[in-house]
Every structure is written in structure tokens, then in C-alpha cells.
Design a protein around this motif. Structure first.
Motif, mmCIF file in Angstrom:
data_model
loop_
_atom_site.group_PDB
_atom_site.id
_atom_site.type_symbol
_atom_site.label_atom_id
_atom_site.label_comp_id
_atom_site.label_asym_id
_atom_site.label_seq_id
_atom_site.Cartn_x
_atom_site.Cartn_y
_atom_site.Cartn_z
ATOM 1 N N ALA A 31 -18.230 10.352 27.357
ATOM 2 C CA ALA A 31 -16.919 10.986 27.158
ATOM 3 C C ALA A 31 -17.040 12.087 26.107
ATOM 4 O O ALA A 31 -17.689 11.895 25.079
ATOM 5 C CB ALA A 31 -15.900 9.941 26.717
ATOM 6 N N PRO A 32 -16.417 13.257 26.340
ATOM 7 C CA PRO A 32 -16.688 14.431 25.499
ATOM 8 C C PRO A 32 -15.837 14.580 24.243
ATOM 9 O O PRO A 32 -16.135 15.440 23.408
ATOM 10 C CB PRO A 32 -16.367 15.593 26.458
ATOM 11 C CG PRO A 32 -15.275 15.060 27.328
ATOM 12 C CD PRO A 32 -15.578 13.589 27.509
ATOM 13 N N LEU A 70 -17.802 13.491 31.233
ATOM 14 C CA LEU A 70 -16.499 13.584 31.888
ATOM 15 C C LEU A 70 -15.983 15.009 31.786
ATOM 16 O O LEU A 70 -15.949 15.577 30.698
ATOM 17 C CB LEU A 70 -15.482 12.660 31.197
ATOM 18 C CG LEU A 70 -15.724 11.162 31.322
ATOM 19 C CD1 LEU A 70 -14.650 10.403 30.528
ATOM 20 C CD2 LEU A 70 -15.714 10.746 32.777
ATOM 21 N N CYS A 71 -15.546 15.569 32.900
ATOM 22 C CA CYS A 71 -15.014 16.938 32.880
ATOM 23 C C CYS A 71 -13.588 16.904 33.424
ATOM 24 O O CYS A 71 -12.626 16.918 32.652
ATOM 25 C CB CYS A 71 -15.937 17.840 33.696
ATOM 26 S SG CYS A 71 -15.403 19.542 33.826
ATOM 27 N N LEU A 72 -13.438 16.791 34.739
ATOM 28 C CA LEU A 72 -12.099 16.715 35.339
ATOM 29 C C LEU A 72 -12.068 15.466 36.215
ATOM 30 O O LEU A 72 -12.732 15.422 37.251
ATOM 31 C CB LEU A 72 -11.828 17.973 36.172
ATOM 32 C CG LEU A 72 -10.480 18.016 36.903
ATOM 33 C CD1 LEU A 72 -9.312 17.920 35.918
ATOM 34 C CD2 LEU A 72 -10.363 19.282 37.740
ATOM 35 N N THR A 73 -11.324 14.457 35.785
ATOM 36 C CA THR A 73 -11.394 13.152 36.452
ATOM 37 C C THR A 73 -10.347 13.030 37.554
ATOM 38 O O THR A 73 -9.439 13.857 37.680
ATOM 39 C CB THR A 73 -11.267 12.013 35.421
ATOM 40 O OG1 THR A 73 -10.058 12.179 34.672
ATOM 41 C CG2 THR A 73 -12.461 12.029 34.462
ATOM 42 N N LYS A 131 -19.138 5.533 30.102
ATOM 43 C CA LYS A 131 -18.171 6.417 29.426
ATOM 44 C C LYS A 131 -18.160 6.206 27.915
ATOM 45 O O LYS A 131 -17.116 6.200 27.286
ATOM 46 C CB LYS A 131 -16.784 6.253 30.052
ATOM 47 C CG LYS A 131 -16.829 6.494 31.580
ATOM 48 C CD LYS A 131 -15.542 6.947 32.190
ATOM 49 C CE LYS A 131 -15.711 7.499 33.584
ATOM 50 N NZ LYS A 131 -16.045 6.526 34.627
#
Lengths: 278, 278
Positions: free
Chosen positions: A122-123, A144-147, A95
Motif C-alpha cells: 500500500a502506497p 496499489l494504484c486504482l482499486t 497490502k
């Protein structure tokens, strides 16, 4: 074209498995049995690998669990990475992400110095923080999109001005930044209502789906909603529920062989669940 | 109450300095001079520390530059951390965060195993991913808010449904989660128009301000806009522009002493700029 993606998809199709084994190996949770060894965590990981390598498509090493013990822990991480069979994908669950010149260093750490096949990033800091990872065309990069955690409500699910949640904006950008088919997203299995919608939105991305098991997501739904049109390009990660199986009877595992058997049995159960849906 | 915050603010007031020295020490950029040593990066860092410790309030170690070299690099990080005088704050610029049980491990890595005073963390995964860091009441936790890179336009500056940008939402949450005065934010010096507004919005947070120097932000503006009402609670990080000074004349530094002199001179210039505004 990502050779890592091909390797994973070949294994997914031949095994009918999406199993990613999460090596979140915690010295406080590892059975007493392993404490006779100089490196209990490494011996534990090798036992887990022996017990699961026939049905695993990937191993995911959570860097936090190794960094927490400093250099000794990272030595275990390095030796664990070297113990994973070549046919199986390796993911550094790190991450990371920072400004470009720093992300280049992180990419070098996890793609070159430690030759993982894939990394999680991580975006928040945007394109130039992720591009150094994407530039490794043969690898896979999971953004990472929807954790799966509660805190996903704080920012990820907050609505943007156009009425869609932030994670959809991340998803759209990742899909557009992915020139080499080497991009993926992390979507928690606890969000099954959104998982299908995200897959429809991003048919070409590779999905890494944690949150089954200890975090409570449904395995069958995750498989069915997570795969692409070829029933590939998804991994379902199981960590705690697999690597720390419940002991039956006496309350203690009597040997490492016993422990491996219990893990293998748990892995087989998960694998059977996946096969039924695939 | 955060004892680290007190330590930093005492030093800020007594020195009239906000200088945070970024040890982004890159083997490819370190002068030839240091290659005679078994650990060139460590010797380089010790030279930088000797040259700047009279005016520095903090040293920031960018973990990526050490991880890129694996265990040897992390050994240098560990030894560098041990070489920093006690009166000076130490920051692990790690930009970590994950689900709670994993963030607890990261917090242990950077607050216990390696006893840094402060750490940088990424907000995307929300409260439970940051809480394990905040629970160390005596430390300081810097959450990414508005960063200095181009990619900040991709998500951080995107407008939410209420018409304010995402970074404002992060700022508000961090301020509300900060029970122990141990929270801070990272705000890039390249965003001077927003820096003042962010400071007004969050008068109680500690600010870590990168982006002066190589990234082009103005030092005087960053000082003036970044400090709190007591002219404290802010650090301005300088990395590349300070640790790799331009050589004058011959084109080569002749000794490590020469190199230290050049770094000390550069540090003094930055320090004088800060003192004028403070």
C-alpha cells in the motif's frame, strides 16, 4: 532485473494466458466435501491448484483469509505455497507497508520466510515504506494504484492540486522508483476507462488486475487494455468466480474429482477468453 | 460507544500517563541474556511488560516483527497478547485494509481470533475497506493520517485541489465515518507543527502518536498537542528507545532483573515527562 518478471512473461507468452488464480479460500464457502480432511482449506487449495495449473500463470494468496484463522490458517497458507509448481508465480496479496525498519520485516516475511515471488503493498506512507520491498531485485512488488472497490472514489480518485487524481501521482512515483523492473501496480478491472490510460502512462510496469468476475469487470477489456506492447506483463486475477463454481443439476458436488472438473471447466472458459484477445 | 476507549481513558486519567509501549521485538536486537530460553522473544516481551505495566496505558504489537519469523513468530505474538494485563489496552499495529470482504477477514483476525482491543489500518482504498473494522463498536480503529517517516511527503502531505493536504482529507473522512466514537488516527510526533492543528480539527478522535524517541519527536509537545479537551484520548508510543535501553558501566546486562530495572527506569523517565505536562 527481476527473474520473477521473466518467469511470468515466459509463461504468459507460451500459454497465451494472463490467469492469476486468487486463493481467497474461505472455510464458510468451501464445499462440505472437503470437511472430511484434517485441513479442509489446504485440501481445497490443492484441488484448485490441480484443476488450474495447466492454464494459470500465477496464484495469489490473500493473507487475510488465512490470518482470520490464526496460526492454523497460516500453516495452511505455508503448505499451500509449498504445493504450487515452481513454474508458476506466487503472489502474497498482503497490502502491507509501514516505516522503513518495519517494512524490512514485512519484506523478510513474504520474500524470505515464506518465499513468495511477489507481494502487494500500500502506497500511503510513501517511498521509504516501499523501498525495502523494491530492494529485492529479483522479485515483483505490486503497489496499489486504482482499486476495484467503491471506496476508490474516497481518496484514490480525488484530484490533486495539478488537476490529476491521486492514483496518477502514485503511478508516476512508482514508475520513477522502479530501478530494477521489479515494480508493478494493482489496477481494478472495474475501471476499464482508466486502465488503458494507466497502461499508456506506465508502459514498463507489470499490472495486476483484479475485479473480473464477482466484482463485475469485463475480461476481454482487461486483457486488451492491461498488457504491454509485447502483450505481456499483466495478470488478471479471478477468485470467487473461479474457485466456487456453480453446481449444475443436483445442487451438490458428489466428489472432489467432480469439483475439480467444474473448476477446470471454469478456468478453461476464462483461459479461452484470454487467448482470443491475446 | 467504544468500551476500549473508556478503558484507555480511565487509565490515562488515573495514572496521568499516555504511555504506549511498542513491542517491536527484534531477535537481532534482544540481549544475549534471553537466548537461554526456548522462546527468547516471548521472554523478552514478558520482561518488558513486567517492567512497564505500572505506567503503561497500552501495548502495541507490531505484527511485522512477528510475521518475519513466520508461524513461530506469530505464536510468540499470540502468547505475548495473552500476557498483557486486562486493564491495559492492546493494539495490533497491522496497517491492514483491502476490499470489504477481505477487510472483514482482517478484522476477524485482529479483533476475534487474536482479541486485540485496537488495530491500525491504512486509508488508501477508502470507506468500504475500513468499515468492517469500524463495525466493531466496542473496539478502537486507528487510521493512518500523517506518519512520522520521510515518505509522508510523497503522498500524505501532497496538496489536493482545494489546497489542503491529503492527510487532512483522510482526517475529515475518518471523523465523518466515526459513528461510534471508535475511530482514531495515527499522527507522527515528528510533525508537531501539524499535530496541534489536526487535534483542533478532530476534537473527538483518539490519537495514536508514534515517533518519539528513536525517530526524534519531542515528548512534551506530543503530550500537550495530542490530548483532547479532557486531557485524554491520546497515546504516545515509544518502542526502540524504551525496550532497548542503553547499558551503563560494563557494557552488558548481567541478568534479566538488571534489564528490567533499566527498562523500568527509562519508562519512569518518560512517564514523569508525561505527568508534568498532563
Amino acid at each position: 532485473m527481476s527473474s520473477v518478471r521473466d518467469k511470468a512473461n515466459r509463461r504468459i507468452s507460451s500459454l497465451k494466458s494472463l490467469l492469476c488464480v486468487g486463493l481467497d479460500s474461505d472455510p464458510d464457502k468451501i464445499p462440505e466435501l472437503f470437511s472430511a480432511y484434517a485441513n479442509p482449506v489446504l485440501e481445497f487449495n490443492r484441488a484448485i491448484i490441480r484443476a488450474t495449473s495447466d492454464v494459470a500463470v500465477a496464484y495469489k494468496i490473500n493473507t487475510a483469509f488465512y490470518e482470520a484463522r490464526g496460526i492454523a490458517g497460516l500453516q495452511d497458507m505455508e503448505n499451500t505455497l509449498g504445493s504450487i509448481p515452481d513454474a508458476i508465480m506466487t503472489i502474497a496479496d498482503a497490502k502491507r507497508a509501514d516505516i522503513g525498519n518495519t517494512s524490512r520485516k514485512y519484506a523478510r516475511a513474504f520474500f524470505e520466510h515464506w518465499p513468495f515471488d511477489a507481494v502487494t503493498v500500500a502506497p500511503y506512507m510513501g517511498f521509504d515504506s516501499l523501498e525495502p520491498f523494491f530492494s529485492y531485485e529479483e522479485k515483483l512488488v505490486f503497489v496499489l494504484c486504482l482499486t476495484s472497490n467503491e471506496g476508490s472514489a474516497d481518496f484514490e480518485e480525488k484530484l490533486m492540486q495539478d488537476g490529476t487524481p491521486l492514483y496518477r501521482s502514485v503511478l508516476g512515483k512508482v514508475a520513477s522508483w522502479s530501478r530494477n523492473a521489479n515494480a508493478g501496480v494493482v489496477v481494478g478491472a472495474t475501471k476499464s476507462s482508466q486502465l488503458g490510460e494507466i497502461r499508456r502512462e506506465a508502459p514498463g510496469l507489470f499490472f495486476l488486475i483484479p475485479g473480473v468476475g464477482a466484482q463485475g469487470g469485463s475480461l476481454e477489456e482487461a486483457v486488451d487494455l492491461g498488457v504491454d506492447a509485447d502483450r505481456q506483463s499483466a495478470l488478471i486475477n479471478v477468485s470467487r468466480a473461479l474457485i466456487y463454481p456453480e453446481v449444475s443439476g443436483s445442487g451438490l458436488f458428489l466428489s472432489i474429482d467432480d469439483y475439480e472438473l467444474a473448476v477446470a471447466e471454469e478456468a478453461k472458459k476464462i483461459y479461452d477468453g484470454m487467448r482470443r484477445v491475446l
